[in-house]
Write a protein that holds these residues in place. Sequence first.
Motif, PDB file in Angstrom:
ATOM      1  N   GLU A  65       0.818  -1.224   0.000  1.00  0.00           N
ATOM      2  CA  GLU A  65       0.000   0.000   0.000  1.00  0.00           C
ATOM      3  C   GLU A  65       0.848   1.270   0.000  1.00  0.00           C
ATOM      4  N   ASN A  66       1.868   1.316   0.838  1.00  0.00           N
ATOM      5  CA  ASN A  66       2.680   2.530   0.932  1.00  0.00           C
ATOM      6  C   ASN A  66       3.363   2.863  -0.382  1.00  0.00           C
ATOM      7  N   ASP A  69       0.701   4.406  -2.698  1.00  0.00           N
ATOM      8  CA  ASP A  69       0.324   5.782  -2.352  1.00  0.00           C
ATOM      9  C   ASP A  69       1.456   6.760  -2.650  1.00  0.00           C
ATOM     10  N   LYS A 218      -3.359  -0.992   8.188  1.00  0.00           N
ATOM     11  CA  LYS A 218      -3.699  -0.869   6.774  1.00  0.00           C
ATOM     12  C   LYS A 218      -4.948  -0.019   6.583  1.00  0.00           C
ATOM     13  N   ALA A 249      -0.947   7.421   4.706  1.00  0.00           N
ATOM     14  CA  ALA A 249      -1.036   7.341   3.248  1.00  0.00           C
ATOM     15  C   ALA A 249      -1.077   8.736   2.627  1.00  0.00           C
ATOM     16  N   TYR A 253       1.512  10.385  -0.112  1.00  0.00           N
ATOM     17  CA  TYR A 253       1.009  10.947  -1.370  1.00  0.00           C
ATOM     18  C   TYR A 253       1.452  12.400  -1.522  1.00  0.00           C
TER      19      TYR A 253
END
Length: 290
Positions: A65-66, A69, A218, A249, A253
Amino acid sequence: MGGSIVATPFRWNIARREQLGSLISGVSPPQRLNDMFLESLRATAARILAHANRSDLAFIGRTPENLYDYLSGCFEGLRDTPQLHLVQYSLRNAGSVEQLPESTRQGLFDYLTALGLGPKAIATGPRPIALVDFVASGGTMEGLIRLMKMQAEQEGQDWTAVQRRLRIIGLRVRTKNSPNTWRWQQHQDWLHFIPDTIIRNVSAPAAFLYYLGNDQPKVTASFHPGRWAEEEGAARRPSRDQQAALGFATQLYDLGRTREERQNLAKRIARHRKMNQRATRRLVLRLRGG
């Protein structure tokens, strides 16, 4: 799909802050951006992009996920950069994918198609697709490949054409390189399904990968087979852990959107031996503002 509702796990769009409202205000993220974490993230992302060459990227499951993002921020507003997909996918306690109920498998097939990762889209798309995931023993990747093959056969698509357009980039714990180094792809009995698929590995510090894979909160709930056939996901009030992960996140970003961080990522990619690839050089120019 005949108008059926696709089981799509909900995830907040961090690029649209109006969707987040007060969800991230007053909530401490699981960790602040420190130099050690950020350097591991940046270096890992750079190696992934160098190995991907001209491929689009599909980050598999919640562990990456990281990376998704961060790179979403780095690529925001730039043209001709890899398309990024975040594929919510887990095989938690599922056993053999062949034994899953047909309706369960169909739920995942519909989801992949909705993401633009169905067999026809992969076989005929403008770019190959690189599947990126933290690989321990290879079981999760094996399950996904078997399911993708089953979908292609069900839909009458030529699996050979599909697998030729796939790449696999395995995230691996960094170890000393030697002739005796354990390489996961040398211990699989399913790679005959993908004889033309290019497999590359990206090493990263153990603490970094284990944190992403095991300890870090998460943004999304696990999308396991028990959820593949459920109705379309909707926004639900997130848990405190999810709020913290969402806050982190957005930090990643926002960092990726800055000119300074794009320059830093470009420098990291430029150090890689695959800088001689035309697509890699072009990506570096885009990040540098050229």
